[in-house]
Design a protein around this motif. Structure first.
Motif, PDB file in Angstrom:
ATOM      1  N   ASP A 217       0.861  -1.173   0.000  1.00 44.00           N
ATOM      2  CA  ASP A 217       0.000   0.000   0.000  1.00 44.00           C
ATOM      3  C   ASP A 217       0.897   1.222   0.000  1.00 44.00           C
ATOM      4  O   ASP A 217       1.955   1.217   0.637  1.00 44.00           O
ATOM      5  CB  ASP A 217      -0.860   0.041   1.259  1.00 44.00           C
TER       6      ASP A 217
ATOM      7  N   TYR B 146      -0.004   0.611  -4.232  1.00 46.86           N
ATOM      8  CA  TYR B 146      -1.450   0.617  -4.378  1.00 46.86           C
ATOM      9  C   TYR B 146      -2.075   1.759  -3.607  1.00 46.86           C
ATOM     10  O   TYR B 146      -1.803   1.928  -2.422  1.00 46.86           O
ATOM     11  CB  TYR B 146      -2.041  -0.709  -3.865  1.00 46.86           C
ATOM     12  N   TYR B 147      -2.921   2.508  -4.256  1.00 45.26           N
ATOM     13  CA  TYR B 147      -3.826   3.492  -3.682  1.00 45.26           C
ATOM     14  C   TYR B 147      -3.239   4.335  -2.567  1.00 45.26           C
ATOM     15  O   TYR B 147      -3.076   3.884  -1.453  1.00 45.26           O
ATOM     16  CB  TYR B 147      -5.087   2.812  -3.141  1.00 45.26           C
TER      17      TYR B 147
ATOM     18  N   GLY C 194      -3.894   3.756  -8.693  1.00 42.85           N
ATOM     19  CA  GLY C 194      -4.667   4.758  -7.981  1.00 42.85           C
ATOM     20  C   GLY C 194      -3.832   5.796  -7.260  1.00 42.85           C
ATOM     21  O   GLY C 194      -4.140   6.150  -6.134  1.00 42.85           O
TER      22      GLY C 194
END
Length: 195
Positions: free
Chosen positions: A70, A94-95, A119
């Protein structure tokens, strides 16, 4: 899966470990390193608990080439400083926030040649820093509202060979303009234009 369950697997020469549905905590990472010293790829998007030393214990894995995390796990500077990961070649984020300074940190790690962003939310100045990167050969960005103008800025990445953009606001005209400026870069994703 928990650290207790992973202890049972300690005799296996695991090289890939994905903790997508897990009870493993950040505090368990030092033990994870001793359990599986041959790890080449680590997916830790769902680590639990307090971040503490963050991902730093994984830097001791001498074979670690790819890390999927993340974006909250990566910040520019300590305690999650990427400079510790000398063998890392591929980074998947990720994001989350892409902080100012992270691109410079990636630049200092000449080993990271592939960056995958899913993202991303670029902090002020972070995108232009990324566009100045001279070490990345492959860049993939998904679920980002980038426009033709923003994507054209990526042409400044002098070693870029592959660019994959999906889910952006760029157009076929923008993709073609990028290709004319950088015919050496293969484009794929929303549009496909070979190098």
């Amino acid at each position: 899966i928990s650290i207790e369950a992973l202890r049972v697997l300690r005799s296996l020469p695991l090289t890939h470990l994905a903790l997508s549905s897990t009870q493993v905590k950040y505090a368990d990472l030092p033990e994870l390193v001793t359990l599986f010293p041959l790890l080449e790829k680590f997916d830790g998007r769902r680590l639990q608990g307090e971040m503490g030393a963050g991902l730093s214990p994984l830097a001791e894995l001498s074979h670690l080439e790819a890390m999927i995390v993340d974006a909250r796990d990566i910040t520019a500077g300590p305690p999650h400083h990427l400079a510790q990961f000398e063998t890392l070649r591929k980074l998947y984020l990720y994001y989350g926030q892409f902080p100012t300074g992270l691109a410079a940190e990636l630049e200092s790690l000449s080993g990271i040649t592939e960056l995958y962003l899913i993202g991303p939310n670029f902090k002020e100045g972070a995108f232009s820093e990324l566009c100045d990167n001279t070490t990345l050969q492959r860049l993939e960005i998904e679920e980002w509202p980038g426009s033709d103008t923003e994507i054209m800025q990526l042409a400044g990445m002098e070693n870029l060979k592959r660019l994959r953009i999906r889910g952006a606001n760029w157009t076929a005209v923008g993709a073609q303009a990028f290709h004319e400026l950088r015919p050496d870069v293969a484009i794929y994703g929303d549009f496909s234009i070979p190098a």
